[in-house]
Design a protein around this motif. Structure first.
Motif, PDB file in Angstrom:
ATOM      1  N   GLU A 312       0.826  -1.215   0.000  1.00 19.08           N
ATOM      2  CA  GLU A 312       0.000   0.000   0.000  1.00 19.08           C
ATOM      3  C   GLU A 312       0.854   1.255   0.000  1.00 19.08           C
ATOM      4  N   HIS A 340      -8.638  -3.744  -0.531  1.00 16.99           N
ATOM      5  CA  HIS A 340      -7.807  -3.854   0.683  1.00 16.99           C
ATOM      6  C   HIS A 340      -6.715  -2.773   0.657  1.00 16.99           C
ATOM      7  N   HIS A 344      -6.015   0.972   2.915  1.00 15.23           N
ATOM      8  CA  HIS A 344      -4.817   1.374   3.671  1.00 15.23           C
ATOM      9  C   HIS A 344      -4.503   2.859   3.543  1.00 15.23           C
ATOM     10  N   GLU A 363      -3.811  -3.519   9.349  1.00 17.78           N
ATOM     11  CA  GLU A 363      -4.187  -4.745   8.635  1.00 17.78           C
ATOM     12  C   GLU A 363      -5.555  -5.276   9.056  1.00 17.78           C
ATOM     13  N   ALA A 366      -7.961  -3.263   7.125  1.00 18.24           N
ATOM     14  CA  ALA A 366      -7.941  -3.595   5.687  1.00 18.24           C
ATOM     15  C   ALA A 366      -8.651  -4.931   5.442  1.00 18.24           C
ATOM     16  N   TYR A 424      -3.617  -9.367  10.957  1.00 15.78           N
ATOM     17  CA  TYR A 424      -4.602  -9.441   9.872  1.00 15.78           C
ATOM     18  C   TYR A 424      -5.943  -9.988  10.393  1.00 15.78           C
TER      19      TYR A 424
HETATM   20 ZN   LIG Z   1      -2.720  -4.949   4.089  1.00 10.86          ZN
END
Ligand SMILES: [Zn+2]
Length: 501
Positions: A312, A340, A344, A363, A366, A424
């Motif tokens: 990103e 995604h 960011h 994350e 995202a 994530y």
């Molecule tokens: Zn990411």
């Protein structure tokens, strides 16, 4: 910043600053109070890092950065370059010496306020000793010129990590800096907490094109070279710098809300790629601005390269060419990757993590918005992905540490610490749990307030907890901390039938 973690109540920054001041400055007797308040008058060295527990050497203590200027000149064959970084900073205490981050490369010169100065190197630190101390509160500029090879594709493979720095393969140069590769390219204060408005100038042979973050503001010819200047008015963290050089074509479009779109695509592939980009990018921008409010940038685009990567990099997302073909989009569903990466620009780029342990704020968000995108684009239920993530959570977090307090020792370079499951899926689970705890309207208000109040700035986990509590009108601290700082996640609100390993 994580005052609810196992760390002491002294901020890590202060611990590092004190340790350095006490061991590194003979004859100085700084005391804790003056060091903390920034009023120390006896010159002392700036700390080697800002006190990031996961990356202790990144960033530098003793000064803030007001502006960063990076001037690059590539050799004719693009295999080497010379880079001058000029940081304009302000001393936060009287400085006898200060550091920049720099790994590899050959230093050609270092100046402070235009005067040649002495310097030494130690690990990833470049130690600069000005002719006289820099008084507390005084502005100064430091310029460091280095010469270095551009890493070849073999070297990139060997490193086995995302933090490669600048790399050349398949006819293009690109950068893969996250989280700590920028100081392999040139000298920086290489931490998002020291991000600053940035000017990037690229001098490259006129036979190739060049692009970087921000807006192209000047182009001039110099013999067989073309020099292009790009301005990022928004603060830009070194980890988010993108430098593209090679045979590509820049295509411009007018996007939603007057956002200027400019994509850099391999020459010869413009017609293959633009139909997908013309559909997906404006759609993703509208989807995100509808949820989150005004987009943080006036210019945005994608740098598609045959070398690949998904990163990103601010205002210029790096993506693999093959992901963006009609086939790639249909087979891999890479429209979700585009959504995604664009998300960011809010989470990670505009609102940067104060410490790398706050990575879940980048994350997790995202992944969360990628789930909402998939719901809108293909009708999938985000709860399905969250249920399966919740099932894996305990096993993953026991290995890597809590979502907002990952253990560096649990990661190998290949795991790209702290880019693990916890940041994530773990981060997305925390947000999903918060959404279950509060109603949809409140969750949306929290998210919009988060990106509005911390726009073009830096914020951490404690800030998120505070803001969520304030917007929701109740103390969400115990709830959020039980998700963020535990390896055994609590029951998922609204889903008593969900189980974790
Ligand atoms: Zn990411």
């Amino acid at each position: 910043m994580a005052r609810h973690t196992r760390h002491s109540t002294l901020t890590p920054w202060l611990v590092t600053a004190l340790a350095t001041a006490l061991t590194g400055a003979a004859g100085c007797t700084p005391d804790a109070t003056s060091a903390q308040s920034g009023t120390r008058t006896t010159p002392a060295p700036g700390a080697a890092g800002i006190g990031d527990t996961l990356h202790p050497g990144l960033g530098n203590g003793g000064y803030t950065v007001r502006h960063t200027d990076l001037a690059l000149r590539f050799a004719e064959d693009l295999k080497t370059y010379t880079a001058t970084t000029t940081l304009r900073g302000r001393a936060t205490h009287a400085l006898s010496r200060f550091d920049l981050d720099l790994t590899g490369t050959t230093v050609r010169s270092v100046t402070v306020d235009g005067h040649k100065t002495t310097w030494t190197r130690s690990g990833q630190e470049l130690r600069v000793t000005p002719a006289g101390p820099v008084p507390s509160g005084r502005g100064f500029s430091v310029a460091v010129t280095v010469h270095a090879p551009v890493a070849g594709p073999e070297e990139a493979q060997k490193l086995g990590t995302t933090a490669i720095g600048m790399v050349r393969a398949k006819g293009v140069v690109q950068t893969i800096n996250q989280p700590s590769g920028a100081h392999r390219i040139a000298a920086f204060a290489d931490h998002p907490d020291q991000k600053a408005p940035t000017t990037i100038t690229i001098a490259a042979p006129s036979r190739v094109n060049a692009i970087a973050n921000g807006e192209l503001t000047a182009t001039r010819r110099e013999g067989a070279y073309t020099v292009r200047r790009f301005e990022s008015r928004q603060k830009l963290a070194p980890e988010l710098i993108q430098i593209g050089v090679g045979h590509f074509t820049v295509v411009e479009r007018r996007g939603p809300d007057g956002i200027k779109l400019r994509h850099a695509l391999p020459t010869g592939h413009v017609n293959d790629l633009m139909p997908q980009l013309d559909t997906v990018v404006p759609k993703a921008l509208r989807f995100l601005t509808r949820r989150l409010g005004p987009f943080p940038l006036r210019t945005y685009g994608i740098y598609a390269t045959p070398m690949g990567g998904e990163l990103e990099t601010q205002s210029l997302t790096l993506l693999a060419t093959e992901e963006l073909t009609k086939d790639g989009m249909e087979t891999n569903g890479s429209d979700a990757i585009v959504a995604h990466e664009i998300s960011h620009e809010y989470f990670g780029n505009s609102v940067s993590p104060r410490r790398w342990s706050d990575l879940w704020l980048n994350e997790g968000h995202a992944v969360y918005y990628e789930g909402l995108w998939n719901q809108e684009a293909r009708g999938t239920d985000p709860a399905d992905a969250m249920k399966s993530a919740y099932r894996d959570a305990t096993a993953q977090l026991r290995k890597q540490g809590p979502v907002a307090d990952p253990r560096l020792g649990a990661f190998t370079p290949k795991d790209r610490a702290p880019y693990g499951w916890g940041a994530y899926q773990g981060g997305a689970l925390v947000l999903y749990a918060l959404r279950q705890k509060v109603d949809e309207a409140t969750f949306r208000r929290i998210e919009r307030a988060w990106v509005a109040e911390h726009r073009d700035s830096t914020a951490g986990t404690a800030d998120f907890i505070r803001l969520a509590s304030r917007v929701a009108g109740r103390d969400l601290g115990p709830f959020l901390r039980s998700w963020l700082y535990s390896t055994k996640l609590p029951a998922m609100p609204g889903h008593p039938d969900w189980h974790t390993s």
